[in-house]
Scaffold this motif. Structure first.
Motif, PDB file in Angstrom:
ATOM      1  N   PRO A   1     -19.918  61.974 -28.825  1.00  0.00           N
ATOM      2  CA  PRO A   1     -21.385  62.499 -28.583  1.00  0.00           C
ATOM      3  C   PRO A   1     -21.843  63.294 -29.597  1.00  0.00           C
ATOM      4  O   PRO A   1     -23.048  63.303 -29.688  1.00  0.00           O
ATOM      5  N   ASP A   2     -21.062  63.900 -30.393  1.00  0.00           N
ATOM      6  CA  ASP A   2     -21.437  64.940 -31.680  1.00  0.00           C
ATOM      7  C   ASP A   2     -21.403  64.227 -32.927  1.00  0.00           C
ATOM      8  O   ASP A   2     -21.107  64.912 -33.761  1.00  0.00           O
ATOM      9  N   LEU A   3     -21.031  62.887 -33.085  1.00  0.00           N
ATOM     10  CA  LEU A   3     -20.703  62.297 -34.374  1.00  0.00           C
ATOM     11  C   LEU A   3     -21.500  62.895 -35.350  1.00  0.00           C
ATOM     12  O   LEU A   3     -21.076  62.953 -36.540  1.00  0.00           O
TER      13      LEU A   3
ATOM     14  N   LYS B   1     -29.914  66.305 -17.181  1.00  0.00           N
ATOM     15  CA  LYS B   1     -28.687  66.087 -17.884  1.00  0.00           C
ATOM     16  C   LYS B   1     -28.905  66.189 -19.428  1.00  0.00           C
ATOM     17  O   LYS B   1     -30.140  65.839 -19.745  1.00  0.00           O
ATOM     18  N   PRO B   2     -28.166  66.471 -20.181  1.00  0.00           N
ATOM     19  CA  PRO B   2     -28.268  66.260 -21.733  1.00  0.00           C
ATOM     20  C   PRO B   2     -28.505  64.784 -22.165  1.00  0.00           C
ATOM     21  O   PRO B   2     -28.071  63.875 -21.404  1.00  0.00           O
ATOM     22  N   LEU B   3     -29.538  64.651 -23.298  1.00  0.00           N
ATOM     23  CA  LEU B   3     -29.458  63.513 -23.627  1.00  0.00           C
ATOM     24  C   LEU B   3     -28.856  63.336 -24.945  1.00  0.00           C
ATOM     25  O   LEU B   3     -28.830  64.055 -25.965  1.00  0.00           O
ATOM     26  N   ALA B   4     -27.614  62.235 -24.957  1.00  0.00           N
ATOM     27  CA  ALA B   4     -27.277  62.014 -26.197  1.00  0.00           C
ATOM     28  C   ALA B   4     -27.651  60.880 -26.984  1.00  0.00           C
ATOM     29  O   ALA B   4     -27.699  59.834 -26.657  1.00  0.00           O
ATOM     30  N   TYR B   5     -28.164  61.476 -28.265  1.00  0.00           N
ATOM     31  CA  TYR B   5     -28.976  60.364 -29.010  1.00  0.00           C
ATOM     32  C   TYR B   5     -28.182  60.175 -30.458  1.00  0.00           C
ATOM     33  O   TYR B   5     -28.223  61.486 -31.174  1.00  0.00           O
ATOM     34  N   GLN B   6     -27.723  59.222 -30.900  1.00  0.00           N
ATOM     35  CA  GLN B   6     -27.228  58.957 -32.188  1.00  0.00           C
ATOM     36  C   GLN B   6     -26.417  60.036 -32.508  1.00  0.00           C
ATOM     37  O   GLN B   6     -26.436  60.866 -33.811  1.00  0.00           O
ATOM     38  N   GLY B   7     -25.421  60.276 -31.742  1.00  0.00           N
ATOM     39  CA  GLY B   7     -24.355  61.406 -32.213  1.00  0.00           C
ATOM     40  C   GLY B   7     -25.125  62.820 -32.128  1.00  0.00           C
ATOM     41  O   GLY B   7     -24.425  63.695 -32.818  1.00  0.00           O
ATOM     42  N   ASN B   8     -26.117  63.341 -31.516  1.00  0.00           N
ATOM     43  CA  ASN B   8     -26.563  64.633 -31.264  1.00  0.00           C
ATOM     44  C   ASN B   8     -26.918  64.664 -29.815  1.00  0.00           C
ATOM     45  O   ASN B   8     -27.185  63.750 -29.031  1.00  0.00           O
ATOM     46  N   ILE B   9     -27.147  65.878 -29.451  1.00  0.00           N
ATOM     47  CA  ILE B   9     -27.445  66.395 -27.936  1.00  0.00           C
ATOM     48  C   ILE B   9     -28.514  67.116 -27.819  1.00  0.00           C
ATOM     49  O   ILE B   9     -28.891  67.796 -28.895  1.00  0.00           O
ATOM     50  N   ILE B  10     -29.646  66.704 -27.089  1.00  0.00           N
ATOM     51  CA  ILE B  10     -30.937  67.307 -26.885  1.00  0.00           C
ATOM     52  C   ILE B  10     -30.892  67.532 -25.436  1.00  0.00           C
ATOM     53  O   ILE B  10     -30.483  66.829 -24.619  1.00  0.00           O
ATOM     54  N   ASP B  11     -31.045  68.793 -25.053  1.00  0.00           N
ATOM     55  CA  ASP B  11     -31.204  69.541 -23.672  1.00  0.00           C
ATOM     56  C   ASP B  11     -32.078  70.511 -23.440  1.00  0.00           C
ATOM     57  O   ASP B  11     -32.768  71.143 -24.541  1.00  0.00           O
TER      58      ASP B  11
ATOM     59  N   PHE C   1     -21.009  62.729 -18.476  1.00  0.00           N
ATOM     60  CA  PHE C   1     -20.414  62.000 -19.388  1.00  0.00           C
ATOM     61  C   PHE C   1     -20.870  62.074 -20.847  1.00  0.00           C
ATOM     62  O   PHE C   1     -20.251  61.590 -21.677  1.00  0.00           O
ATOM     63  N   TYR C   2     -22.181  62.736 -21.083  1.00  0.00           N
ATOM     64  CA  TYR C   2     -22.609  63.061 -22.501  1.00  0.00           C
ATOM     65  C   TYR C   2     -22.861  61.566 -22.929  1.00  0.00           C
ATOM     66  O   TYR C   2     -22.685  61.174 -24.151  1.00  0.00           O
ATOM     67  N   ASN C   3     -23.155  60.362 -22.068  1.00  0.00           N
ATOM     68  CA  ASN C   3     -23.061  59.190 -22.641  1.00  0.00           C
ATOM     69  C   ASN C   3     -24.275  58.521 -21.556  1.00  0.00           C
ATOM     70  O   ASN C   3     -23.903  58.400 -20.355  1.00  0.00           O
ATOM     71  N   THR C   4     -25.413  57.832 -21.874  1.00  0.00           N
ATOM     72  CA  THR C   4     -26.327  57.418 -21.375  1.00  0.00           C
ATOM     73  C   THR C   4     -25.898  56.182 -20.234  1.00  0.00           C
ATOM     74  O   THR C   4     -26.537  56.097 -19.357  1.00  0.00           O
ATOM     75  N   LEU C   5     -25.144  55.493 -20.743  1.00  0.00           N
ATOM     76  CA  LEU C   5     -24.486  54.388 -19.914  1.00  0.00           C
ATOM     77  C   LEU C   5     -24.254  54.927 -18.648  1.00  0.00           C
ATOM     78  O   LEU C   5     -24.339  54.214 -17.563  1.00  0.00           O
ATOM     79  N   PHE C   6     -23.448  56.042 -18.597  1.00  0.00           N
ATOM     80  CA  PHE C   6     -23.001  56.612 -17.105  1.00  0.00           C
ATOM     81  C   PHE C   6     -24.146  57.679 -16.448  1.00  0.00           C
ATOM     82  O   PHE C   6     -24.313  57.669 -15.575  1.00  0.00           O
ATOM     83  N   ASP C   7     -24.652  58.514 -17.347  1.00  0.00           N
ATOM     84  CA  ASP C   7     -25.282  59.571 -17.050  1.00  0.00           C
ATOM     85  C   ASP C   7     -26.784  58.994 -16.275  1.00  0.00           C
ATOM     86  O   ASP C   7     -27.207  59.718 -15.403  1.00  0.00           O
TER      87      ASP C   7
ATOM     88  N   VAL D   1     -38.847  52.199 -29.992  1.00  0.00           N
ATOM     89  CA  VAL D   1     -38.141  52.855 -28.956  1.00  0.00           C
ATOM     90  C   VAL D   1     -37.816  52.456 -27.704  1.00  0.00           C
ATOM     91  O   VAL D   1     -38.786  51.870 -27.047  1.00  0.00           O
ATOM     92  N   HIS D   2     -36.747  52.623 -26.896  1.00  0.00           N
ATOM     93  CA  HIS D   2     -36.369  52.692 -25.723  1.00  0.00           C
ATOM     94  C   HIS D   2     -35.259  53.470 -25.167  1.00  0.00           C
ATOM     95  O   HIS D   2     -34.092  53.312 -25.550  1.00  0.00           O
ATOM     96  N   GLU D   3     -35.807  54.910 -25.054  1.00  0.00           N
ATOM     97  CA  GLU D   3     -34.869  55.902 -24.733  1.00  0.00           C
ATOM     98  C   GLU D   3     -34.849  56.500 -23.468  1.00  0.00           C
ATOM     99  O   GLU D   3     -35.791  57.205 -23.147  1.00  0.00           O
ATOM    100  N   ASP D   4     -33.783  56.338 -22.752  1.00  0.00           N
ATOM    101  CA  ASP D   4     -33.517  56.678 -21.328  1.00  0.00           C
ATOM    102  C   ASP D   4     -33.335  58.295 -21.089  1.00  0.00           C
ATOM    103  O   ASP D   4     -32.330  58.894 -22.200  1.00  0.00           O
ATOM    104  N   PHE D   5     -33.732  58.857 -20.201  1.00  0.00           N
ATOM    105  CA  PHE D   5     -33.503  60.357 -20.272  1.00  0.00           C
ATOM    106  C   PHE D   5     -33.444  60.713 -18.705  1.00  0.00           C
ATOM    107  O   PHE D   5     -34.251  60.076 -17.873  1.00  0.00           O
ATOM    108  N   MET D   6     -32.587  61.518 -18.396  1.00  0.00           N
ATOM    109  CA  MET D   6     -32.272  61.751 -16.807  1.00  0.00           C
ATOM    110  C   MET D   6     -33.135  62.767 -16.304  1.00  0.00           C
ATOM    111  O   MET D   6     -33.282  64.126 -16.897  1.00  0.00           O
TER     112      MET D   6
END
Length: 412
Positions: free
Chosen positions: A108-110, A270-280, A335-341, A379-384
């Motif tokens: 998630p921090d790539l 929940k944090p948004l993991a985007y392209q190896g970065n965390i937005i919260d 999970f820091y992964n949108t598929l799960f979060d 763009v299609h970006e999910d956020f929780m």
């Protein structure tokens, strides 16, 4: 980790991805996108696909270190270029009526510390170059699915307080439960689960709410819905009528908002993991559908660039309902992964919509979609946004109000 038990579970997972995820058909072409570190699972997927009668199975590998090096060291011009041969390769999958299986296992921090200009510029040029491909996916033109496999760096992020040599196994156990491969017959378990989700989606479609009003911590927002909207689940059918499940796991029912009918403020839970970065720690304020104010404790600059990437990225394209008392949420794991979060929480998506969520939407031209309030974007970006505190009211077209969620769970 018990090696024999792990191997058996991995084989069940591969079979689930092939037979339920993409539901491969005799002679069908399959493109598998996977990262280095998932080789054992990919080999099983390829074997299961051929055993199910697949035609050619192509594996497209990626490597985290190579990806990081690209973003760190490539010339600036490369972030405004996407290889035409890759565009043609994606188009060929559509022309062959093939299927796409993506296997996620990324850190998630790539890309932490990488220039946000580089990240968003390349994301935009890739999305623009593959616009036709993504539009076909949004219309369910071909079968596609996303699954995940644990990696050490991902597990380190999710379980920092657990002994390092136990983290991958703990993440694997969590994934196994959420995708139901811990059950005796995962395929049968998924069929029963999807049936329940489809019943809930049918109930919501029948209610035909004019609006939904969300209230929770940091959230007070009203979302207008098109009159002929449809609620759907993660289970779809492609143009040939073959069922597939785009996300494993999936717990959501979702639909499309009216592009200009979103008003209020919404905060992430929940944090948004985007392209190896965390937005919260962020909130978005909407007026007549458009984002007019953005706040964030972490990743503000990156979030602003996502929101304003193009003319449609500052509008909503999807709203999804997931009760707090659901299998993934009940694990208590972030999970820091949108598929799960996203499947543990109510969520919104900025940007493009799924035209399948409106009656006749897949046959509409651009003008007709605009008239119906459907949004378009690269763009299609999910956020929780969901929590155990969230209440949601459905507002009928005659103004009457009906509870949909109370304290984070279904009210009917």
């Amino acid at each position: 980790m018990n090696t024999a038990q792990y191997d058996h579970s991995l084989e069940k997972y591969a079979e689930l991805a092939v037979k339920v995820g993409v539901n491969i058909q005799p002679g069908q072409y399959l493109w598998v996108a996977a990262s280095i570190g998932t080789e054992d699972f990919v080999r099983l997927v390829v074997k299961k696909a051929y055993e199910a009668g697949a035609g050619n199975v192509h594996v497209q590998w990626s490597d985290e270190e190579v990806t990081r090096s690209f973003y760190e060291h490539a010339p600036e011009d490369e972030f405004n270029f996407y290889p035409p041969w890759l565009v043609e390769a994606h188009k060929e999958v559509i022309d062959k009526k093939g299927a796409i299986l993506s296997i996620e296992s990324e850190n998630p921090d790539l890309l932490a510390g990488i220039s946000t200009d580089r990240i968003t510029s390349y994301a935009k040029v890739k999305a623009e170059s593959l616009d036709y491909f993504y539009e076909v996916l949004e219309k369910d033109g071909i079968s596609w699915s996303i699954v995940a496999l644990p990696s050490q760096k991902w597990a380190d992020k999710v379980f920092p307080d657990v002994s390092q040599n136990e983290r991958v196994e703990k993440l694997w156990q969590a994934i196994s439960r959420t995708v139901r491969i811990d059950q005796k017959n995962p395929v049968e378990a998924w069929n029963s689960h999807i049936e329940l989700l489809q019943k809930r989606a049918a109930q919501l479609t029948e209610k035909n709410f004019a609006k939904l009003h969300y209230k929770g911590k940091g959230t007070d927002i009203t979302v207008e819905l098109p009159e002929d909207h449809i609620w759907l689940t993660g289970a779809s059918k492609n143009e040939q009528g073959h069922p597939f499940i785009a996300n494993l796991p999936t717990e959501e029912v979702y639909t499309v908002p009216h592009r200009l009918g979103v008003n209020g403020v919404v905060s992430n839970t929940k944090p948004l993991a985007y392209q190896g970065n965390i937005i919260d720690g962020f909130s978005l304020t909407f007026e007549e559908g458009r984002v007019v104010d953005i706040k964030a404790e972490i990743g503000l600059e990156l979030l602003e660039k996502i929101v304003y990437m193009d003319d449609g990225s500052d509008y909503l394209g999807e709203i999804a309902l997931v009760p707090h008392q659901s299998p993934i949420s009940s694990t208590g794991i972030l999970f820091y992964n949108t598929l799960f979060d996203e499947n543990a929480s109510n969520h919104f998506a900025l940007g493009s919509c799924y035209p399948t969520c409106v009656k006749g939407g897949i046959f509409m031209n651009d003008l007709e979609r605009e008239v119906h309030g459907l949004n378009d974007s690269v763009v299609h970006e999910d956020f929780m946004i969901g929590s155990e505190e969230m209440d949601i009211d459905g507002i009928h077209r005659d103004g009457t109000i009906e509870p949909v969620f109370r304290k984070g769970n279904w009210a009917f």
